[in-house]
Design an enzyme around this catalytic site. Sequence first.
Site, short mmCIF file in Angstrom:
data_model
loop_
_atom_site.label_atom_id
_atom_site.label_comp_id
_atom_site.label_asym_id
_atom_site.label_seq_id
_atom_site.Cartn_x
_atom_site.Cartn_y
_atom_site.Cartn_z
N GLY A 24 -46.97 119.39 -69.33
CA GLY A 24 -47.74 119.73 -70.53
C GLY A 24 -46.94 120.71 -71.38
CE1 TYR A 58 -51.49 120.66 -77.91
CE2 TYR A 58 -49.72 119.85 -76.51
CZ TYR A 58 -51.07 119.96 -76.80
OH TYR A 58 -51.99 119.37 -75.96
CG ASN A 283 -46.52 123.19 -61.32
OD1 ASN A 283 -46.99 123.86 -60.41
ND2 ASN A 283 -46.65 123.53 -62.59
#
Length: 326
Positions: A24, A58, A283
């Site tokens: 993300g 963004y 992650n």
Amino acid sequence: MDLSAASHRIPLSDGNSIPIIGLGTYSEPKSTPKGACATSVKVAIDTGYRHIDGAYIYQNEHEVGEAIREKIAEGKVRREDIFYCGKLWATNHVPEMVRPTLERTLRVLQLDYVDLYIIEVPMAFKPGDEIYPRDENGKWLYHKSNLCATWEAMEACKDAGLVKSLGVSNFNRRQLELILNKPGLKHKPVSNQVECHPYFTQPKLLKFCQQHDIVITAYSPLGTSRNPIWVNVSSPPLLKDALLNSLGKRYNKTAAQIVLRFNIQRGVVVIPKSFNLERIKENFQIFDFSLTEEEMKDIEALNKNVRFVELLMWRDHPEYPFHDEY
């Protein structure tokens, strides 16, 4: 489902496929150092990520595009190895704005197509360049949504080769059915990007989507940064959960890795956002262990129906999605 660090794509209903973990890239434009996003995307690609989730609003898509192009130029990846998801924002729902908005994203990325383009929220705002339009009294300026008309404009973008797959985000069952039951539907939504984690497992929406071959992509899969503008800060922090931490000890993993593994094991795509380079790598280390059926059930039982991202400032919008049960 045999997932590995090298091979972790899952099929979409239109014949394409999506990597089950992505990076993300949401950031606060004012507080994020220039170049942080580009560095994160490059590190992610070097780590093995092949799915990048972004959005025009963004304000960092130019950095994402630069990082992807640099890795292609290095010979590290080919364009077809990378899966990029872009988003149509609420001020661009008017059908004639859809294609120009996607074309602007492609110009900023300097790419010929995106792999997935999604309607970011089902609520339409006043069309224009102001991302968060309000009047002089601070009241939000809404626009009448016509999700089916917006969807037809999305379909035209796919037919023109600007995007490979189409999807939605933050849609409830009723809004999904509007599209699925649209007369003359050409392209079904392949995915619905929604909040999903052990405190908010979305069992009913997940089941509905599975019945219709719609993949769920989980945003905020680790809970979320606790920005009070967006987030219900009274909710308990997910990664402090005792069960998740004890499972972490059992597998020599972090609570975050347990949470991500939980979702990918149920076929839910995860897109954890991080600009912390070590965490980006951490992650991704979720393919070398699996949770037992019993452990999966225990994690499912943590569900509190706690939605961190409530979008309450827009709860008076006629298409606000979270009044419905799912």
